[in-house]
Design a protein around this motif. Structure first.
Motif, mmCIF file in Angstrom:
data_model
loop_
_atom_site.group_PDB
_atom_site.id
_atom_site.type_symbol
_atom_site.label_atom_id
_atom_site.label_comp_id
_atom_site.label_asym_id
_atom_site.label_seq_id
_atom_site.Cartn_x
_atom_site.Cartn_y
_atom_site.Cartn_z
ATOM 1 N N PRO A 166 0.813 -1.224 0.000
ATOM 2 C CA PRO A 166 0.000 0.000 0.000
ATOM 3 C C PRO A 166 0.844 1.271 0.000
ATOM 4 N N GLY A 167 2.092 1.187 0.420
ATOM 5 C CA GLY A 167 2.937 2.381 0.542
ATOM 6 C C GLY A 167 3.539 2.806 -0.795
ATOM 7 N N GLU A 168 3.223 4.058 -1.186
ATOM 8 C CA GLU A 168 3.734 4.568 -2.468
ATOM 9 C C GLU A 168 5.257 4.649 -2.453
ATOM 10 N N GLU A 169 5.798 5.140 -1.325
ATOM 11 C CA GLU A 169 7.264 5.264 -1.220
ATOM 12 C C GLU A 169 7.927 3.898 -1.232
ATOM 13 N N THR A 170 7.313 2.944 -0.542
ATOM 14 C CA THR A 170 7.864 1.573 -0.498
ATOM 15 C C THR A 170 7.901 0.998 -1.905
ATOM 16 N N ARG A 171 6.813 1.173 -2.635
ATOM 17 C CA ARG A 171 6.753 0.642 -4.011
ATOM 18 C C ARG A 171 7.824 1.291 -4.881
ATOM 19 N N ALA A 172 7.956 2.627 -4.753
ATOM 20 C CA ALA A 172 8.940 3.335 -5.582
ATOM 21 C C ALA A 172 10.357 2.857 -5.253
ATOM 22 N N ARG A 173 10.633 2.636 -3.953
ATOM 23 C CA ARG A 173 11.981 2.207 -3.546
ATOM 24 C C ARG A 173 12.301 0.823 -4.094
ATOM 25 N N VAL A 174 11.354 -0.100 -3.933
ATOM 26 C CA VAL A 174 11.601 -1.482 -4.380
ATOM 27 C C VAL A 174 11.741 -1.542 -5.904
ATOM 28 N N SER A 175 10.910 -0.748 -6.594
ATOM 29 C CA SER A 175 11.018 -0.700 -8.065
ATOM 30 C C SER A 175 12.370 -0.160 -8.479
ATOM 31 N N ALA A 176 12.789 0.950 -7.823
ATOM 32 C CA ALA A 176 14.055 1.587 -8.205
ATOM 33 C C ALA A 176 15.238 0.671 -7.890
ATOM 34 N N GLU A 177 15.200 0.017 -6.719
ATOM 35 C CA GLU A 177 16.357 -0.799 -6.310
ATOM 36 C C GLU A 177 16.472 -2.093 -7.095
ATOM 37 N N HIS A 178 15.323 -2.679 -7.451
ATOM 38 C CA HIS A 178 15.382 -4.029 -8.030
ATOM 39 C C HIS A 178 14.815 -4.114 -9.442
ATOM 40 N N GLY A 179 14.311 -2.985 -9.951
ATOM 41 C CA GLY A 179 13.831 -2.961 -11.339
ATOM 42 C C GLY A 179 12.557 -3.755 -11.566
ATOM 43 N N ILE A 180 11.829 -4.078 -10.509
ATOM 44 C CA ILE A 180 10.622 -4.908 -10.668
ATOM 45 C C ILE A 180 9.365 -4.041 -10.743
ATOM 46 N N GLU A 181 8.304 -4.633 -11.292
ATOM 47 C CA GLU A 181 7.021 -3.935 -11.353
ATOM 48 C C GLU A 181 6.321 -4.060 -9.998
ATOM 49 N N THR A 182 5.730 -2.958 -9.544
ATOM 50 C CA THR A 182 5.012 -2.994 -8.264
ATOM 51 C C THR A 182 3.577 -2.513 -8.448
ATOM 52 N N PHE A 183 2.730 -2.928 -7.526
ATOM 53 C CA PHE A 183 1.300 -2.636 -7.622
ATOM 54 C C PHE A 183 0.757 -2.206 -6.264
ATOM 55 N N ALA A 184 -0.277 -1.360 -6.292
ATOM 56 C CA ALA A 184 -0.996 -1.044 -5.059
ATOM 57 C C ALA A 184 -2.044 -2.126 -4.782
ATOM 58 N N ASP A 185 -2.433 -2.828 -5.850
ATOM 59 C CA ASP A 185 -3.501 -3.826 -5.767
ATOM 60 C C ASP A 185 -2.896 -5.250 -5.726
ATOM 61 N N ASN A 186 -3.142 -5.967 -4.618
ATOM 62 C CA ASN A 186 -2.562 -7.306 -4.457
ATOM 63 C C ASN A 186 -2.986 -8.251 -5.586
ATOM 64 N N ALA A 187 -4.256 -8.142 -6.023
ATOM 65 C CA ALA A 187 -4.763 -9.063 -7.056
ATOM 66 C C ALA A 187 -3.966 -8.943 -8.351
ATOM 67 N N GLN A 188 -3.538 -7.734 -8.658
ATOM 68 C CA GLN A 188 -2.763 -7.522 -9.901
ATOM 69 C C GLN A 188 -1.395 -8.203 -9.805
ATOM 70 N N ALA A 189 -0.791 -8.143 -8.626
ATOM 71 C CA ALA A 189 0.523 -8.784 -8.454
ATOM 72 C C ALA A 189 0.388 -10.305 -8.551
ATOM 73 N N ILE A 190 -0.705 -10.836 -8.024
ATOM 74 C CA ILE A 190 -0.915 -12.292 -7.973
ATOM 75 C C ILE A 190 -1.182 -12.882 -9.354
ATOM 76 N N ASP A 191 -1.801 -12.086 -10.213
ATOM 77 C CA ASP A 191 -2.238 -12.593 -11.521
ATOM 78 C C ASP A 191 -1.056 -13.177 -12.312
ATOM 79 N N GLY A 192 -1.119 -14.459 -12.612
ATOM 80 C CA GLY A 192 -0.081 -15.095 -13.437
ATOM 81 C C GLY A 192 1.121 -15.611 -12.669
ATOM 82 N N ALA A 193 1.161 -15.412 -11.335
ATOM 83 C CA ALA A 193 2.311 -15.897 -10.555
ATOM 84 C C ALA A 193 2.181 -17.390 -10.269
ATOM 85 N N ASN A 194 3.316 -18.095 -10.200
ATOM 86 C CA ASN A 194 3.308 -19.496 -9.756
ATOM 87 C C ASN A 194 3.376 -19.561 -8.232
ATOM 88 N N VAL A 195 4.123 -18.579 -7.676
ATOM 89 C CA VAL A 195 4.353 -18.573 -6.227
ATOM 90 C C VAL A 195 3.954 -17.205 -5.679
#
Ligand SMILES: NC(=O)C1=CN([C@@H]2O[C@H](COP(=O)(O)OP(=O)(O)OC[C@H]3O[C@@H](n4cnc5c(N)ncnc54)[C@H](OP(=O)(O)O)[C@@H]3O)[C@@H](O)[C@H]2O)C=CC1
Ligand SMILES: O=C(O)[C@@H]1CCC=N1
Length: 272
Positions: free
Chosen positions: A37-66
């Protein structure tokens, strides 16, 4: 792990440690997603690791194996109940929450395959230590996925009894904090004995690193390594006698007992 897609629900300290370790191990950014839920947390993790982040848990889960649940234990019930409709039956749920049992998670999530594990923060530098427990619904392939996820950031050891995770939490989950406390106390004692603070800190840190390296690589146990430092009637003997006269072993046993007890207590309090 080559094609596994992993979604982290919660992108705080532990998730960042695990993501950092996985990226260092060679997982592509596109294989990892996180929601928080944290905008700053999402921005930090995206910047540090280059990954896509979401505010919505369902969007992150879609298509994941784990799907890795990396939220605070107190948030687990609400998070599990909220993501339940988004989960597919073949998605493996890996929980790293202290003191939340598989039975509670199955109540909140339905009959999902679950691996409950207890990692620790040195996962960030790929020196983590994790204990893992799988429910009967977890397939051999999913067990392998969980093994690869956690062993990408350190050692990962399977347990036969879920209850043993309380002890794992006490030993290695919380364990880094005990070593940091010892580092703080030794540095402060060195300063009291007349050393400049930076020299006391450097000597303490290198001693911790050297002792851990020796203990890991040696073919004798820690007790023998300790004996080899302890010259008869010498300085180490004076220090060890002082530790033991003040109940060092009992103190450690009591502290780890308190951590394990708290883990079990959290299962009772938060598992309803
Ligand atoms: N720290 C450690 O050494 C270890 C921790 N653990 C376990 O790991 C878990 C996470 O701990 P830690 O990383 O330290 O905690 P953090 O608070 O750093 O991370 C949890 C994150 O989850 C976010 N969050 C809260 N609610 C939701 C939600 N509904 N959906 C998605 N994300 C949400 C939080 O956001 P916000 O802050 O805005 O609420 C926060 O960013 C805990 O269950 C803990 O028991 C296990 C082993 C070691
Ligand atoms: O202190 C805690 O509750 C978490 C679990 C293990 C380490 N940190």
């Amino acid at each position: 792990m080559s094609k596994t897609r992993i979604a982290f629900i919660g992108a705080g300290n532990m998730a960042a440690s695990l993501i950092g370790g996985l990226r260092a191990k060679g997982l592509e950014a596109a294989q990892i997603r996180a929601s928080d839920p944290g905008e700053e947390t999402r921005a930090r993790v995206s910047a540090e690791h280059g990954i896509e982040t979401f505010a919505d848990n369902a969007q992150a889960i879609d298509g994941a194996n784990v799907v890795v649940l990396a939220v605070k234990p107190q948030a687990m019930k609400a998070v599990c109940e909220a993501i339940r409709p988004s989960l597919k039956p073949d998605q493996l749920v890996v929980s790293i929450a202290a003191g939340i049992t598989c039975a509670s998670m199955n109540n909140w999530l339905g009959a999902q395959p679950i691996v409950r594990c207890m990692p620790n923060t040195p996962a960030l530098v790929r020196q983590g230590a994790s204990g893992l427990f799988a429910t009967a619904e977890v397939s051999a392939e999913q067990r392998q996925q969980a093994q690869e996820l956690l062993s990408a950031v350190g050692i990962a050891l399977w347990l036969n009894e879920e209850q043993q995770l309380d002890a794992v939490t006490a030993v290695s989950g919380s364990g880094p904090a005990y070593f940091f406390l010892l580092i703080e106390a030794m540095t402060a004692a060195g300063v009291k004995l007349g050393l400049p603070a930076d020299i006391a800190a450097q000597l303490t840190l290198q001693t911790a690193l050297g002792a851990a390296h020796m203990a890991v690589s040696s073919d004798v146990d820690a007790a023998e390594l300790r004996r080899r430092v302890t010259s008869p009637a010498g300085t180490t003997e004076a220090a060890i006698k002082s530790f033991q006269a003040n109940g060092f072993e009992a103190l450690v046993e009591k502290a780890l007992g308190a951590a394990a007890h708290r883990s079990a207590e959290m299962a009772e309090q938060l598992g309803q």
